[in-house]
Design a protein around this motif. Structure first.
Motif, mmCIF file in Angstrom:
data_model
loop_
_atom_site.group_PDB
_atom_site.id
_atom_site.type_symbol
_atom_site.label_atom_id
_atom_site.label_comp_id
_atom_site.label_asym_id
_atom_site.label_seq_id
_atom_site.Cartn_x
_atom_site.Cartn_y
_atom_site.Cartn_z
ATOM 1 N N GLU A 169 -2.207 21.145 8.587
ATOM 2 C CA GLU A 169 -3.514 21.562 8.064
ATOM 3 C C GLU A 169 -3.596 23.068 7.839
ATOM 4 O OE1 GLU A 169 -8.246 20.724 8.485
ATOM 5 O OE2 GLU A 169 -6.970 20.201 10.183
ATOM 6 N N LYS A 170 -3.079 23.871 8.772
ATOM 7 C CA LYS A 170 -3.151 25.329 8.626
ATOM 8 C C LYS A 170 -2.514 25.786 7.320
ATOM 9 C CE LYS A 170 -3.033 26.517 13.521
ATOM 10 N NZ LYS A 170 -2.220 27.120 14.585
ATOM 11 N N GLU A 171 -1.397 25.218 7.008
ATOM 12 C CA GLU A 171 -0.641 25.613 5.819
ATOM 13 C C GLU A 171 -1.128 24.909 4.550
ATOM 14 O OE1 GLU A 171 4.065 25.426 4.444
ATOM 15 O OE2 GLU A 171 3.461 24.655 6.393
ATOM 16 N N HIS A 172 -1.425 23.643 4.650
ATOM 17 C CA HIS A 172 -1.635 22.845 3.441
ATOM 18 C C HIS A 172 -3.075 22.763 2.952
ATOM 19 C CE1 HIS A 172 2.333 21.168 4.894
ATOM 20 N NE2 HIS A 172 2.571 22.000 3.899
ATOM 21 N N ARG A 173 -4.045 22.973 3.825
ATOM 22 C CA ARG A 173 -5.428 22.965 3.344
ATOM 23 C C ARG A 173 -5.640 24.102 2.330
ATOM 24 N NH1 ARG A 173 -10.194 20.486 4.229
ATOM 25 N NH2 ARG A 173 -9.563 19.379 6.121
ATOM 26 N N ILE A 202 -3.067 9.672 1.761
ATOM 27 C CA ILE A 202 -2.264 10.887 1.612
ATOM 28 C C ILE A 202 -2.406 11.707 2.890
ATOM 29 C CG2 ILE A 202 -1.912 13.007 0.290
ATOM 30 C CD1 ILE A 202 -3.076 11.496 -2.147
ATOM 31 N N ILE A 203 -1.265 12.132 3.408
ATOM 32 C CA ILE A 203 -1.233 12.883 4.660
ATOM 33 C C ILE A 203 -0.437 14.163 4.445
ATOM 34 C CG2 ILE A 203 -0.487 12.870 7.072
ATOM 35 C CD1 ILE A 203 -0.601 9.727 6.847
ATOM 36 N N ALA A 204 -1.094 15.300 4.673
ATOM 37 C CA ALA A 204 -0.411 16.595 4.611
ATOM 38 C C ALA A 204 0.134 16.914 5.998
ATOM 39 C CB ALA A 204 -1.371 17.683 4.142
ATOM 40 N N MET A 205 1.294 17.489 6.038
ATOM 41 C CA MET A 205 1.998 17.695 7.302
ATOM 42 C C MET A 205 1.388 18.764 8.209
ATOM 43 S SD MET A 205 4.575 15.566 7.544
ATOM 44 C CE MET A 205 3.290 14.426 7.073
ATOM 45 N N SER A 265 -0.645 18.249 12.064
ATOM 46 C CA SER A 265 -0.395 19.624 12.532
ATOM 47 C C SER A 265 1.063 19.813 12.949
ATOM 48 C CB SER A 265 -1.315 19.949 13.707
ATOM 49 O OG SER A 265 -2.659 19.919 13.296
ATOM 50 N N PHE A 266 1.939 19.855 11.957
ATOM 51 C CA PHE A 266 3.363 20.059 12.226
ATOM 52 C C PHE A 266 3.853 21.252 11.411
ATOM 53 C CE2 PHE A 266 2.479 15.632 13.136
ATOM 54 C CZ PHE A 266 2.965 15.548 14.431
ATOM 55 N N ALA A 267 4.127 22.345 12.111
ATOM 56 C CA ALA A 267 4.502 23.610 11.470
ATOM 57 C C ALA A 267 5.887 23.540 10.828
ATOM 58 C CB ALA A 267 4.461 24.737 12.495
ATOM 59 N N ASP A 268 6.081 24.402 9.857
ATOM 60 C CA ASP A 268 7.361 24.495 9.156
ATOM 61 C C ASP A 268 8.426 25.109 10.070
ATOM 62 O OD1 ASP A 268 9.148 24.193 7.070
ATOM 63 O OD2 ASP A 268 7.900 25.225 5.608
ATOM 64 N N LYS A 289 0.860 -1.173 0.000
ATOM 65 C CA LYS A 289 0.000 0.000 0.000
ATOM 66 C C LYS A 289 0.897 1.224 0.000
ATOM 67 C CE LYS A 289 -3.914 -2.225 2.104
ATOM 68 N NZ LYS A 289 -4.804 -2.313 3.260
ATOM 69 N N ARG A 290 0.514 2.208 -0.778
ATOM 70 C CA ARG A 290 1.335 3.399 -0.960
ATOM 71 C C ARG A 290 0.789 4.566 -0.124
ATOM 72 N NH1 ARG A 290 0.250 0.921 -5.686
ATOM 73 N NH2 ARG A 290 -1.442 2.363 -6.131
ATOM 74 N N ILE A 291 1.669 5.126 0.693
ATOM 75 C CA ILE A 291 1.365 6.288 1.521
ATOM 76 C C ILE A 291 2.111 7.479 0.935
ATOM 77 C CG2 ILE A 291 1.517 7.286 3.847
ATOM 78 C CD1 ILE A 291 -0.069 4.685 3.893
ATOM 79 N N LEU A 292 1.449 8.623 0.841
ATOM 80 C CA LEU A 292 2.111 9.842 0.371
ATOM 81 C C LEU A 292 2.062 10.895 1.477
ATOM 82 C CD1 LEU A 292 3.468 11.476 -1.911
ATOM 83 C CD2 LEU A 292 1.169 12.227 -2.578
ATOM 84 N N PHE A 293 3.238 11.375 1.854
ATOM 85 C CA PHE A 293 3.334 12.484 2.793
ATOM 86 C C PHE A 293 3.542 13.765 1.989
ATOM 87 C CE2 PHE A 293 4.767 8.914 5.490
ATOM 88 C CZ PHE A 293 3.885 9.068 6.549
ATOM 89 N N LEU A 294 2.710 14.760 2.262
ATOM 90 C CA LEU A 294 2.766 16.033 1.549
ATOM 91 C C LEU A 294 3.208 17.156 2.470
ATOM 92 C CD1 LEU A 294 -0.581 16.365 -0.472
ATOM 93 C CD2 LEU A 294 1.721 16.046 -1.386
ATOM 94 N N CYS A 295 4.026 18.037 1.961
ATOM 95 C CA CYS A 295 4.289 19.303 2.638
ATOM 96 C C CYS A 295 4.492 20.349 1.553
ATOM 97 C CB CYS A 295 5.444 19.230 3.630
ATOM 98 S SG CYS A 295 7.072 19.026 2.926
ATOM 99 N N THR A 296 4.932 21.505 1.934
ATOM 100 C CA THR A 296 5.060 22.574 0.953
ATOM 101 C C THR A 296 6.222 22.299 0.004
ATOM 102 O OG1 THR A 296 4.164 24.113 2.573
ATOM 103 C CG2 THR A 296 5.235 25.074 0.638
#
Length: 159
Positions: free
Chosen positions: A107-111, A102-105, A129-132, A18-25
């Motif tokens: 929510e405040k930034e990536h939504r 798919i998981i974005a790092m 919820s992990f800030a830059d 199964k493929r998981i994708l982690f997204l950030c900026t």
């Protein structure tokens, strides 16, 4: 066939990864950390998962393939990063169909970025919820992100 035996304990049926994708900026710091740590833990526990990471808006300001904070912290965990050094990769619309989760790092930034660039997929991904690093120090973020990834892997192991 003489001398040919199959021992059940050595036979592993074909398991679909199964493929998981982690997204950030920028696909340089948080998502890369999550990808590398996840794959390290999943391999050790022989889980049928493989993580990848991509960015929603890559930056030309990144110096090299991987954040020094990510590199240093993974080194303290004895995670070998030599096979993971690659330049950041942008996410594409096809990725939202290809990956199982798919998981974005952050929510405040990536939504907001999802709403701008991939509105159809905005509500179909998970947000953490992990800030830059320019908002919260990596010394605070990375230990918390490590715990989240470890808990995520433990949850998948129970499935």
């Amino acid at each position: 066939m003489r001398g040919f035996f199959i021992f059940a304990e050595h036979f592993k049926p074909n398991v679909v990864e199964k493929r998981i994708l982690f997204l950030c900026t920028g696909n340089y710091y948080r998502s890369r950390f999550a990808e590398i740590l996840f794959n390290y833990l999943a391999e050790k526990q022989e889980l049928p998962y493989k993580a990848f990471s991509k960015g929603l808006r890559l930056s030309k300001r990144n110096k090299g393939p991987l954040s020094v904070y990510t590199e240093d912290y993974l080194t303290t965990l004895d995670v070998n990063i030599s096979g993971h050094l690659r330049m950041p990769i942008p996410v594409s619309s096809d990725d939202f169909e290809y990956y199982h989760q798919i998981i974005a790092m952050d929510e405040k930034e990536h939504r907001a970025l999802m709403k701008t660039y991939f509105p159809a997929a905005e509500d179909n991904i998970e947000y953490w919820s992990f800030a830059d690093d320019y908002i919260e120090a990596p010394a605070q973020v990375l230990p918390k992100l490590e715990g989240k990834v470890r808990n995520f892997v433990a949850h998948l192991k129970k499935e």
